[in-house]
Design a protein around this motif. Structure first.
Motif, PDB file in Angstrom:
ATOM      1  N   UNK A  69       0.830  -1.511  -0.060  1.00 15.55           N
ATOM      2  CA  UNK A  69      -0.012   0.103  -0.109  1.00 15.55           C
ATOM      3  C   UNK A  69       1.070   1.245   0.035  1.00 15.55           C
ATOM      4  N   UNK A  70       1.934   1.188   0.943  1.00 18.15           N
ATOM      5  CA  UNK A  70       2.833   2.611   0.906  1.00 18.15           C
ATOM      6  C   UNK A  70       3.491   2.512  -0.352  1.00 18.15           C
ATOM      7  N   UNK A  71       3.951   1.547  -1.112  1.00 15.84           N
ATOM      8  CA  UNK A  71       4.648   1.621  -2.414  1.00 15.84           C
ATOM      9  C   UNK A  71       3.476   2.433  -3.249  1.00 15.84           C
ATOM     10  N   UNK A  72       2.412   1.859  -3.411  1.00 17.67           N
ATOM     11  CA  UNK A  72       1.245   2.421  -4.402  1.00 17.67           C
ATOM     12  C   UNK A  72       1.237   3.919  -4.194  1.00 17.67           C
ATOM     13  N   UNK A  73       1.107   4.212  -2.900  1.00 19.96           N
ATOM     14  CA  UNK A  73       0.822   5.760  -2.614  1.00 19.96           C
ATOM     15  C   UNK A  73       2.067   6.555  -2.866  1.00 19.96           C
TER      16      UNK A  73
END
Length: 182
Positions: free
Chosen positions: A125-129
């Motif tokens: 999720x952090x990588x996507x954001x």
């Protein structure tokens, strides 16, 4: 909806109860102030749209960001970084723990310590954001040379209260962890 009325020469008191020095001198930086408002709105807006699908908000994003960037971050240090209360963090952290985005472990030397780590689900999720935000940054700096990009970094660093003892800021300004330098 409430009407917004603008007047040309009202000066709001600063946090100490008086007028700020810029307000007294008439040198208000409306250009930069408004650019920062709109830049922030759009920068976080990219992530906000993605977070809605998970039932998360900006607080979840900030927690996930720092937990991912600083594995083993103590809850106390996270509170300091975010400048929020335990109660404010509690609801957000509970949801992230319950849904498997973060895990909490006890400290090796002090069993009272709560150390936070992103799970693979949280890291994704952090990588996507961060990808969305990196794309926006890359578009913004694509025509600025490396010297100009350094000026942008210097400006942003100068906007942060340097007397703040945040351990994360120490890592960013002092070299810190490998992830802080990435």
């Amino acid at each position: 909806m409430t009407d917004v009325n603008f007047s040309g020469s009202s000066a709001a008191p600063d946090s100490k109860g008086g007028e700020g020095s810029a307000a007294r001198s008439g040198d208000l930086r409306w250009d930069i102030i408004e650019l920062l408002f709109f830049a922030y709105r759009d920068f976080v807006g990219d992530a906000d749209h993605e977070l809605e699908a998970f039932g998360f908000g900006r607080a979840h994003h900030r927690v996930m960001h720092f937990v991912h960037r600083y594995p083993g971050l103590k809850v106390a240090d996270l509170l300091d970084v975010l400048r929020i209360t335990k109660q404010s963090l509690g609801r957000v952290l509970k949801q992230l723990l319950d849904e498997g985005y973060i895990v909490q472990k006890t400290g090796n030397n002090d069993r009272r310590q709560r150390l936070l780590y992103a799970t693979p689900k949280g890291e994704a999720l952090v990588a996507r954001l961060a990808g969305l935000q990196t794309d926006r940054i890359n578009r913004a700096v694509q025509e600025i040379d490396s010297a100009g990009q350094e000026v942008v970094r210097q400006f942003l660093r100068a906007m942060i209260d340097r007397d703040d003892p945040d351990k994360v800021l120490e890592a960013i300004f002092g070299g810190g962890s490998k992830k802080a330098r990435e």
